[in-house]
Enzyme design. Sequence first.
Site, mmCIF file in Angstrom:
data_model
loop_
_atom_site.group_PDB
_atom_site.id
_atom_site.type_symbol
_atom_site.label_atom_id
_atom_site.label_comp_id
_atom_site.label_asym_id
_atom_site.label_seq_id
_atom_site.Cartn_x
_atom_site.Cartn_y
_atom_site.Cartn_z
ATOM 1 N N SER A 1 -0.564 0.196 7.463
ATOM 2 C CA SER A 1 -0.681 1.485 6.492
ATOM 3 C C SER A 1 -1.576 2.952 8.618
ATOM 4 C CB SER A 1 -2.146 1.484 5.197
ATOM 5 O OG SER A 1 -1.650 0.720 4.340
ATOM 6 N N ASP B 1 -6.094 1.292 9.036
ATOM 7 C CA ASP B 1 -5.421 2.522 7.964
ATOM 8 C C ASP B 1 -6.086 3.977 8.474
ATOM 9 O OD1 ASP B 1 -4.687 -0.028 7.234
ATOM 10 O OD2 ASP B 1 -6.440 -0.478 5.434
ATOM 11 N N GLU C 1 -10.372 -1.798 3.589
ATOM 12 C CA GLU C 1 -9.226 -1.432 4.286
ATOM 13 C C GLU C 1 -9.183 -0.729 3.298
ATOM 14 O OE1 GLU C 1 -6.538 -4.864 4.543
ATOM 15 O OE2 GLU C 1 -6.797 -4.824 2.638
ATOM 16 N N ASP D 1 1.086 -1.295 0.194
ATOM 17 C CA ASP D 1 0.362 -0.016 -0.012
ATOM 18 C C ASP D 1 0.906 1.185 0.151
ATOM 19 O OD1 ASP D 1 -1.536 -1.982 0.839
ATOM 20 O OD2 ASP D 1 -2.431 -0.901 2.548
HETATM 21 C C1 FRU Z 1 -4.558 -3.388 2.628
HETATM 22 C C2 FRU Z 1 -4.138 -3.700 3.780
HETATM 23 C C3 FRU Z 1 -3.661 -2.702 5.407
HETATM 24 C C4 FRU Z 1 -3.016 -2.798 6.377
HETATM 25 C C5 FRU Z 1 -1.762 -2.937 5.316
HETATM 26 C C6 FRU Z 1 -0.498 -4.593 5.936
HETATM 27 O O1 FRU Z 1 -3.601 -3.978 1.650
HETATM 28 O O2 FRU Z 1 -4.020 -5.131 4.527
HETATM 29 O O3 FRU Z 1 -5.292 -2.725 5.661
HETATM 30 O O4 FRU Z 1 -2.678 -1.247 7.014
HETATM 31 O O5 FRU Z 1 -2.345 -3.916 3.917
HETATM 32 O O6 FRU Z 1 0.533 -4.031 5.648
#
Ligand code: FRU
Length: 485
Positions: free
Chosen positions: A106, A166, A224, A46
């Site tokens: 994230s 996130d 997410e 991300d």
């Molecule tokens: C999305 C995710 C987020 C998380 C991150 C972990 O791809 O699953 O929700 O914060 O990746 O790497």
Amino acid sequence: MKEWTREERYRELHDAEEVRDLYERISKSVYRQTYHIQPVTGLSSDPNGFALHKGVWHLCYQWCPWGAVHGLKYWYHVTSTDLIHWRNAGIGLKPDCFYDNRGTHSGSAISSGDDLYFFYTGNHRDDDWTRTPYTCAAVLGPDNRPKKLEKPLFGPRDDYSEHQRDPKIVWNEQKKLYFIFIGAQTMDKRGTVLIYKSPELLKGWTFAGELKVPGFEKFGGMWECPYIVNISGKDVLIFSPQYTKLPGRAESTNHNVYLIGAMDYDSLTFTPDGGYRYLDFGFDFYAAQGAANVGDPDKAILIAWIGLPDNHYPTEEEDWEGSMSLPRELRLKDGRLVQTPISGIETLRDKELTPDGTLPAACELEVCPADGDFDLNLFAKADGSGGMRLHYNAATKTCTVDKTGMDKRFNQSVGEVLDMPLDTPLKKLQIFIDRSSTEIFANSGEATFTTRSYPTADEFHYTVTDGASVKLWTMTPSVVDDFVI
Ligand code: FRU
């Protein structure tokens, strides 16, 4: 495929030298990107913390140093002054305290006054692997490295599942309050967003409530990376729903969608004007995040991970994987998002080639088809066989992309054929090919299709239906792939 033990995946990086050999080895890969941000080593996923601060664009990506595996996640930091040329700035956030012992997950950033503030999820796990997600903050220091606050801003709510992460930070001028949007899952496994508010960035956070989105009470099992932005007076809510199949997305259970509507910060209700739309119709596009502080009420800047959770990509064999998309400009037109490649990208055009049916490894291709059905085959062999085929059906105004002809096939069970429906007849395709990605913008941003692509040494030809006009440029590298940790 390499099997990773938990210990290997969650190993902490103590010294840059531990990954120098890996860096040297992967830099020789023919699939390393030249004008896209990619992991310095290991895996990137991300985009995080995307903001303009004092004339510099800051962006981080989820980074696992050791190889093509989702393990202990760092934020790796890159900077730019034009969103086109990027430099590596080293580790942004390190998972090195109790609250983020199993990853700095994230989040987002906001520039305020003299400072750039980062908000992220501290992914804490106990020895028995029980997860506790904390919402944490950091402030960019004079050494251009974010400095973490010692304590989280707040912990998780126990009336939702462990999936709460996130943080997207936004300032609401009317209410003179900051809000944080957190991607979440209810106890009965429905995707949602939790909202927190505070008059100050680094303290005073209280839970405001769950975001209500009428009509979207049961839409996926986890949302997410939520992102909300106002464009031309409309609110746009972008998020990545997962654990669900959606129409036209083959077998994938991970998606990136948007809603256009109005956000009411009193009732915490986002009222959509209509249904959801896919942000991108391609095989690999996820966790898109927009920049804060763009300074133009009619435009937002967005960047995404060219990849999907749970998927696997051919460079896993080489111990690296991941790429960012090109930054895109988002505008609204006729109740839709229009997405165009970042302005100025044309300055990367190096030589204009006479189109002769061959494709350089990094190029921009502009194709304007004649009326009617149309075919474009990218990465074909010299005799025109194989490749990634785009077929346009004029009657249904739909482009279908079929990647089954490529030598390197991957994520076959997720689906290798997808449609990109258009609102108006196909007039123009603008295609950005880097060594392992392809981004297609149809009709000046009416729809987009993004995918990883790994052509072999024989797959560098294209064929196109007679009557189409073709322009082709090689591209100048613009992302410095140097070893900075
Ligand atoms: C999305 C995710 C987020 C998380 C991150 C972990 O791809 O699953 O929700 O914060 O990746 O790497």
